[in-house]
Every structure is written in structure tokens, then in C-alpha cells.
Design an enzyme around this catalytic site. Structure first.
Site, PDB file in Angstrom:
ATOM      1  N   ASP A 199       0.816  -1.220   0.000  1.00 52.10           N
ATOM      2  CA  ASP A 199       0.000   0.000   0.000  1.00 52.10           C
ATOM      3  C   ASP A 199       0.853   1.276   0.000  1.00 52.10           C
ATOM      4  O   ASP A 199       1.964   1.279   0.524  1.00 52.10           O
ATOM      5  CB  ASP A 199      -0.904  -0.026   1.240  1.00 52.10           C
ATOM      6  CG  ASP A 199      -2.085   0.897   1.089  1.00 52.10           C
ATOM      7  OD1 ASP A 199      -2.435   1.229  -0.064  1.00 52.10           O
ATOM      8  OD2 ASP A 199      -2.668   1.299   2.115  1.00 52.10           O
TER       9      ASP A 199
HETATM   10  C1  FPP Z   1      -1.891  -0.265  -3.650  1.00 56.92           C
HETATM   11  O1  FPP Z   1      -1.355   1.086  -3.646  1.00 56.92           O
HETATM   12  C2  FPP Z   1      -1.300  -1.061  -4.732  1.00 56.92           C
HETATM   13  C3  FPP Z   1      -1.939  -1.491  -5.878  1.00 56.92           C
HETATM   14  C4  FPP Z   1      -3.370  -1.216  -6.135  1.00 56.92           C
HETATM   15  C5  FPP Z   1      -1.235  -2.224  -6.947  1.00 56.92           C
HETATM   16  C6  FPP Z   1       0.190  -2.620  -6.649  1.00 56.92           C
HETATM   17  C7  FPP Z   1       0.734  -3.313  -7.851  1.00 56.92           C
HETATM   18  C8  FPP Z   1       2.052  -3.335  -8.155  1.00 56.92           C
HETATM   19  C9  FPP Z   1       3.097  -2.704  -7.304  1.00 56.92           C
HETATM   20  C10 FPP Z   1       2.495  -4.054  -9.413  1.00 56.92           C
HETATM   21  C11 FPP Z   1       2.444  -5.541  -9.205  1.00 56.92           C
HETATM   22  C12 FPP Z   1       2.660  -6.240 -10.480  1.00 56.92           C
HETATM   23  C13 FPP Z   1       2.869  -7.566 -10.605  1.00 56.92           C
HETATM   24  C14 FPP Z   1       3.025  -8.145 -11.939  1.00 56.92           C
HETATM   25  C15 FPP Z   1       2.987  -8.454  -9.454  1.00 56.92           C
HETATM   26  P1  FPP Z   1      -2.400   2.263  -3.841  1.00 56.92           P
HETATM   27  O2  FPP Z   1      -2.687   2.384  -5.325  1.00 56.92           O
HETATM   28  O3  FPP Z   1      -3.605   1.963  -2.973  1.00 56.92           O
HETATM   29  O4  FPP Z   1      -1.660   3.561  -3.338  1.00 56.92           O
HETATM   30  P2  FPP Z   1      -2.232   4.575  -2.195  1.00 56.92           P
HETATM   31  O5  FPP Z   1      -2.476   3.753  -0.970  1.00 56.92           O
HETATM   32  O6  FPP Z   1      -1.132   5.569  -2.011  1.00 56.92           O
HETATM   33  O7  FPP Z   1      -3.486   5.195  -2.740  1.00 56.92           O
HETATM   34 MG    MG Z   2      -4.077   2.254  -0.914  1.00 56.42          MG
END
Ligand code: FPP
Ligand code: MG
Length: 267
Positions: A39
Site C-alpha cells: 500500500d
Molecule cells: C496499492 O497502492 C497497490 C496497488 C493497487 C497495486 C500494486 C501493484 C504493483 C506494485 C504491481 C504488481 C505487479 C505484478 C506483476 C505483481 P495504492 O494504489 O492503494 O496507493 P495509495 O495507498 O497511495 O493510494
Molecule cells: Mg491504498
């Protein structure tokens, strides 16, 4: 010595120091299975004034480094929450950009020089894969097929996943296997457990959620009853070796208590 030579030397020094550190850590009990909620990627991009999407790219690099540490340490199973069913409710442009990134990164796992080949990783994609677009689903299936013979270490990538959906599908499959009309063939706990997609791995020993959040967000609810939770303040792309070491030290401190709890569960 040129710039390339210096960075190679530094990398070797880091690797040797890690080896020493991991040797010391392995004097105590080590986790078999680590799970991560990655996250804080968008917040990372915002904090650094980067364009939308670069937080998730940086998150993928952080993941590769973390996997390297885990497998160097001898952790057999790593599970990551890459995309939840609820994430489909984000803005369509963001979902599209995440799926584009996912497609490129999943395909890159097939490269000869990828971490998958380096450590002999078996990759499973766990989740409702039917919810993914055709290309991402095909790439995921290709990686699962290409790594099916690997057995040294395992990576479980939860995509289009949430725990309640995993449980619902397992219950449906358990019922389909039985003649539920007959008393003798009532669905038992063990049937559901066997039908859980995550049943290819033991329960996680440690769950790390970055960015200081302490929610499970519908991730591995069935499997985390005896799991050590750790939520460092670092945003996911900032996660590093010190967070992993700290999580393991916490795990080692409560290990005997957790083991006793698990034994009571078996009784
Ligand atoms: C949450 O951060 C993360 C995600 C929704 C996706 C994470 C995916 C990757 C790092 C790529 C993985 C790829 C593979 C092929 C395994 P957030 O978007 O909720 O960020 P925030 O909490 O700051 O809003
Ligand atoms: Mg998030």
C-alpha cells in the site's frame, strides 16, 4: 575503477552484509510464508511530485528487491496483494494503467534474466482471473504454465482477489463436489479448506502492510488467524531491508506463543 565497477563492488558488499545478517537471523525461527499488502504507491508518487502511475512502477521495483531478500533469507512462500476486486471500482483510466503495467510486468517474469529464473520460482495467480482482461489473463496463465515445474520457492500473486470471493468460490466448489441433499455428504470444514485457492501454501507467518495502515482490506481473512501483523510507516516503494528484518525480529519474539496457539487449534 569506472562507475560501473564501483556500483558492482558496492552491490557485492551489500550482498555479503545481507548474508551475514541473514545468518544471524537464522539462529532463530524463520517464517516459511510472508504476505504483503503493497500500500501507498499513489501517495509515494504524489509526495515526490511524480506523474500518475509512476508510484506503481516504483512499487514493482520495490517488490522485486523485497522478493530477492525473502528468497535469500530462505523464505519458501511469498504472497502479494497485487490488485483487489475492489480496485476495479477506481477511475477507469487508473484501472487501465494498472492493467497495462501488470501485463508488461507479468510478461517480464518470463525473461531469461528475471527473478523467476534466478531463484527457480513457481508462480501462482490467485483470484477471480475471469475478471481480468484477455491479455492479462493469458499472460498470467502462461507464467503459471512456464513455472509449473519449479519447486524451490513459490510466489502467489493475488489479482482480482478478495478473501470473501475466495471463500465463496471454495464453498461453491465444495457443494458442487457433494450431494448436499444427503445428510452423510454435508460439506465439512476440510472440504472448504481444500477448495481454497490459497491451499497450495501453508498459512502466512507474517503479514506486512506498508504505509502505516492497519486494515486487512479483505486479504487472506481465512488464513491470517495466527499471523504476525506488521505495518511500517514506509510507503510501499520505500520499503526496504530494515522493515523486513524488524518484522522477522517481531515474529521471532512471539514465535513460541503463536506456535502454542496453533497447536491448540489442531486439538
Ligand atoms: C496499492 O497502492 C497497490 C496497488 C493497487 C497495486 C500494486 C501493484 C504493483 C506494485 C504491481 C504488481 C505487479 C505484478 C506483476 C505483481 P495504492 O494504489 O492503494 O496507493 P495509495 O495507498 O497511495 O493510494
Ligand atoms: Mg491504498
Amino acid at each position: 575503477m569506472g562507475g560501473g565497477g564501483v556500483s558492482q563492488l558496492l552491490e557485492q558488499i551489500h550482498m555479503l552484509s545481507r548474508r551475514c545478517l541473514f545468518r544471524v537471523l537464522s539462529m532463530g525461527p524463520l517464517p516459511i510464508h510472508l504476505a504483503f499488502i503493497m500500500d501507498g504507491n499513489r501517495r509515494f508518487a504524489k509526495k515526490r511530485g511524480l506523474e500518475d502511475g509512476s508510484g506503481h512502477k516504483a512499487g514493482f521495483s520495490a517488490l522485486m528487491t523485497m522478493l530477492q531478500y525473502c528468497y535469500e533469507l530462505g523464505v519458501k512462500y511469498v504472497t502479494i496483494y497485487a490488485f483487489s476486486i475492489d480496485n476495479f471500482r477506481r477511475k477507469p483510466e487508473e484501472v487501465q494503467s494498472l492493467m497495462d503495467l501488470m501485463l508488461v510486468k507479468i510478461k517480464s517474469l518470463l525473461d531469461k534474466e528475471s527473478i523467476v529464473h534466478q531463484y527457480g520460482i513457481r508462480v501462482y495467480f490467485i483470484g477471480n482471473l475471469g475478471l481480468l482482461n484477455k491479455q492479462v489473463r493469458a499472460a498470467a496463465e502462461e507464467v503459471m504454465k512456464a513455472t509449473a515445474e519449479n519447486s524451490r520457492v513459490v510466489l502467489l500473486v493475488c489479482v482480482a482477489y478478495n478473501s470473501t470471493d475466495e471463500i465463496l468460490q471454495a464453498v461453491k466448489r465444495s457443494c458442487a463436489d457433494k450431494d448436499v441433499e444427503r445428510e452423510r455428504e454435508r460439506v465439512r470444514l476440510v472440504d472448504i479448506e481444500e477448495n481454497m485457492q490459497m491451499s497450495v501454501a501453508p498459512e502466512p507467518d507474517i503479514l506486512i502492510r506498508s504505509s502505516g495502515e492497519t486494515r486487512l482490506s479483505n486479504f487472506l481473512l481465512w488464513q491470517t488467524g495466527h499471523c504476525q501483523l506488521f505495518s511500517p510507516d514506509a510507503l510501499w516503494p520505500e520499503i526496504g531491508l530494515r522493515h523486513l528484518v524488524w518484522a522477522i525480529l517481531n515474529f521471532q519474539r512471539s514465535h513460541s506463543y503463536l506456535e502454542k496457539k496453533k497447536k491448540k487449534k489442531q486439538l
